[in-house]
Structures are given as C-alpha cells and as structure tokens.
Design a protein around this motif. Sequence first.
Motif, mmCIF file in Angstrom:
data_model
loop_
_atom_site.group_PDB
_atom_site.id
_atom_site.type_symbol
_atom_site.label_atom_id
_atom_site.label_comp_id
_atom_site.label_asym_id
_atom_site.label_seq_id
_atom_site.Cartn_x
_atom_site.Cartn_y
_atom_site.Cartn_z
ATOM 1 N N ALA A 277 9.905 5.591 -2.543
ATOM 2 C CA ALA A 277 9.575 6.380 -1.350
ATOM 3 C C ALA A 277 8.072 6.431 -1.112
ATOM 4 O O ALA A 277 7.625 6.550 0.041
ATOM 5 C CB ALA A 277 10.125 7.800 -1.481
ATOM 6 N N ASP A 278 7.269 6.334 -2.176
ATOM 7 C CA ASP A 278 5.814 6.378 -2.028
ATOM 8 C C ASP A 278 5.277 5.235 -1.178
ATOM 9 O O ASP A 278 4.172 5.334 -0.622
ATOM 10 C CB ASP A 278 5.149 6.318 -3.405
ATOM 11 N N TYR A 279 6.042 4.141 -1.096
ATOM 12 C CA TYR A 279 5.559 2.959 -0.371
ATOM 13 C C TYR A 279 6.207 2.803 1.003
ATOM 14 O O TYR A 279 5.901 1.847 1.720
ATOM 15 C CB TYR A 279 5.815 1.704 -1.213
ATOM 16 N N LEU A 280 7.091 3.716 1.372
ATOM 17 C CA LEU A 280 7.720 3.670 2.684
ATOM 18 C C LEU A 280 6.797 4.343 3.695
ATOM 19 O O LEU A 280 6.582 5.554 3.637
ATOM 20 C CB LEU A 280 9.082 4.367 2.658
ATOM 21 N N THR A 281 6.242 3.558 4.606
ATOM 22 C CA THR A 281 5.296 4.133 5.560
ATOM 23 C C THR A 281 5.982 4.694 6.794
ATOM 24 O O THR A 281 5.311 5.106 7.744
ATOM 25 C CB THR A 281 4.246 3.074 5.976
ATOM 26 N N SER B 67 11.318 7.741 4.287
ATOM 27 C CA SER B 67 10.864 8.468 3.101
ATOM 28 C C SER B 67 11.689 9.736 2.903
ATOM 29 O O SER B 67 12.081 10.079 1.782
ATOM 30 C CB SER B 67 9.387 8.821 3.235
ATOM 31 N N ALA B 68 11.997 10.428 3.999
ATOM 32 C CA ALA B 68 12.820 11.640 3.923
ATOM 33 C C ALA B 68 14.228 11.306 3.437
ATOM 34 O O ALA B 68 14.795 12.024 2.600
ATOM 35 C CB ALA B 68 12.875 12.319 5.289
ATOM 36 N N LEU B 69 14.799 10.223 3.953
ATOM 37 C CA LEU B 69 16.130 9.815 3.500
ATOM 38 C C LEU B 69 16.126 9.515 2.008
ATOM 39 O O LEU B 69 17.083 9.830 1.295
ATOM 40 C CB LEU B 69 16.589 8.577 4.276
ATOM 41 N N ASP C 222 0.833 -1.201 0.000
ATOM 42 C CA ASP C 222 0.000 0.000 0.000
ATOM 43 C C ASP C 222 0.871 1.256 0.000
ATOM 44 O O ASP C 222 1.918 1.301 0.652
ATOM 45 C CB ASP C 222 -0.909 0.023 1.236
ATOM 46 N N LYS C 223 0.408 2.274 -0.701
ATOM 47 C CA LYS C 223 1.124 3.546 -0.698
ATOM 48 C C LYS C 223 0.943 4.262 0.641
ATOM 49 O O LYS C 223 -0.058 4.069 1.329
ATOM 50 C CB LYS C 223 0.625 4.453 -1.832
ATOM 51 N N GLY D 249 6.069 0.429 10.929
ATOM 52 C CA GLY D 249 6.766 -0.456 10.005
ATOM 53 C C GLY D 249 7.246 0.251 8.765
ATOM 54 O O GLY D 249 6.782 1.346 8.423
ATOM 55 N N ILE D 250 8.188 -0.385 8.066
ATOM 56 C CA ILE D 250 8.760 0.189 6.842
ATOM 57 C C ILE D 250 7.726 0.224 5.729
ATOM 58 O O ILE D 250 7.561 1.235 5.044
ATOM 59 C CB ILE D 250 10.000 -0.605 6.407
ATOM 60 N N VAL D 251 7.023 -0.887 5.527
ATOM 61 C CA VAL D 251 5.971 -0.943 4.512
ATOM 62 C C VAL D 251 4.696 -1.465 5.155
ATOM 63 O O VAL D 251 4.735 -2.234 6.118
ATOM 64 C CB VAL D 251 6.370 -1.835 3.307
ATOM 65 N N ASN D 252 3.568 -1.006 4.617
ATOM 66 C CA ASN D 252 2.246 -1.403 5.112
ATOM 67 C C ASN D 252 2.085 -1.139 6.613
ATOM 68 O O ASN D 252 1.349 -1.844 7.306
ATOM 69 C CB ASN D 252 1.965 -2.880 4.807
#
Length: 346
Positions: free
Chosen positions: A100-104, A109-111, A6-7, A21-24
Amino acid sequence: MAHALDKRKLVDHEAPNKSTGIVNGQSSNVLNWDDTRYSWAYPMYKNMLANFWIPNEINMGNDLKQWKQLTDQEQETFKKIIGLLAFLDSIQTDYSGKIADYLTDSSLSALMQVLAFQEVVHNQSYSYVLSTLVDQHEQENIFEYWKYDDILIERNKFITDGYEAFLEEPTVENFLISIVYDVVLEGLFFYAGFAFFYNLARNGKMVSTSTMINYINRDEQIHVSLFARIFNETLNENPEIDRARFHRFVEETFEKAAELEIKWAHHIIGDSFPGIPINDLEDYIYFMANKRCKLLGANKPFEGYSENPLKWLRAYQEVDEGKSDFFEQKSRQYTKVSEDNGFDEL
C-alpha cells in the motif's frame, strides 16, 4: 532495465485529488470516493464492507461436540490446514500494508488497508476455532507447523521469496511479480484446504468452522479481484514494460504453484477421504490455476481443464458470486456469542 518505484507521499499540495496512476503517479493523497481514477474502486469498497463479519458471531457449540467424533486423520488434516492458513494470512497482513505504501492512488491504498484488516480477522478466526477445539498448548503447536513441516516450508518459501524480492528491491517489475505470488496465495494455495472443510460441511460435520472458511473464501475472492485489477492496470499504464514477458511469468509461476498445491493435497488428503477423489482434486487445482491465469491476462498453462470437476463445490462458488448462501440451505447455528451462550456454555 528495472523501473524504480517511489513511495506515496503523505501529502502533495501540488497534485490532484484524483490520482494519475497506480504507481509512480501524482496524488494529493486526499480521498474523495466520488472523484477517483478507477470506476471499480468504490463498488469494490462497498462490497468489502457488505461482507463484514467477525468470528465471535459464530457459535462453535456444535463443532465442539463433533470434534471428538472426527477420525484421527480428519483431526490431523483439520489442524494442518489451519496451521497453513494461519501462516499465509499472517504474512498477507504485512505484505498488503507494505504494498500500500507504493500505491499512489488513494482509493486503492484505502482498499488495501481494508484488505489488511480482513486478513487480521481471518487470523482471529483460526485462533477462535482452535481455542474452542483444543487446549492452549496444542493450539500453540499448530501455529508452529509452518516451521517444521517440509511440504509447508516448500510452499511457503515459494510465496515469501517472491514477496521478499519486492521488499528488498521495490521496482515496478518486482511489484508486478509480487502480485502474481499474491494471486497464487489467495487464489490457489487455499483451495485444497477449502475443499476439505466444505466436504466436512456437506456431510454435516464442523459446519460452523466451514461457515467461517466460506466467509474467508468470499473475502479472498475479492482480494484476488483487487490484485488482478492492479496488475492489469499497471501493465496498461506502463507500456514500456514487456507485457508478453510478464504473461509468460504468470503461466510459469502457476505451473509451479499448481504442482505445489497438488503435492500439498496428497499430503493432507491423499486417497482416503470419501467425497474428495484425489484425481478430481488435482483436476480442480489445474482448473483454478487456469482460471487465475486468465484473470491476469495470461494464457492457460494447462490444456483443457475448463470446467470444475468437483461439481458439488458450485454451491460455494455461488456464495462467492452473491447468488446464494449454501449454509442457509442446511441446519446451522449462527448466533452472536454473548454472556448467555459464550465459551462457558461450550
């Protein structure tokens, strides 16, 4: 079974600022560097900022004088490597933005946004170098090399196919696969070319260009570390994913990548460059492939190759680790280009 990805939401009023978490995961998407999930994120951010540089700070005057003194083979290899770097860093800018769009996690995301900016700077450096050394028409031709050089096409397709699979079907599995290809790109596919520029520099040739290459190399080392951490943390946070399967994929991918990098090394360097024995360069590529696999938690795909056979490259590795500055040990110009020493003076 593939796990959907998920985005990240633009804002989530119900979620905590510190991500889950990193994703989702869940995150408000508000970034507080003093309240992040991953303790390594802020130090990495500060490190990336501390390494900030721009190409125009480096005076290319000496390189311009030396360019015509290079052999035809040195000039041709120089241009082919720049052509490769320009292509790879161009797609890297776009890939890092998309992933980056998928990094929750807002800190990661900033990095990734900082990383994308650094890739833009890298591309500026290639334009800056070429605009100093060759005319506009030849510069444009060099930026077209990736379209018709068969070996470049094969190498680039190896990466882009892995990226495209993620973009077409954004699952957690394809996310992880794309990261492996990223580590190949930033952690292996540049290294025969880097060795060429460093060999020029240690012989007192094109030192300003090699300084920029060194700064790019330093950035890429951080990028590799960032993506490796994301890869390993994602596996840790998703125990339902077959870790052993992905580690086998890492090993198999780097086996193929090393052969492609060796093929490229023969294409651009071969047996005729003093100071870079092709057998040692091959061993160096195997060594780097083993090193990257270990970073991703996998076994080494090549038996042995535990030491760098190109001993003279250690000076550059120490720069990456913040221990010294190779170029400060030699006479070089590093002055900001201004109205007084700009292109009109070259």
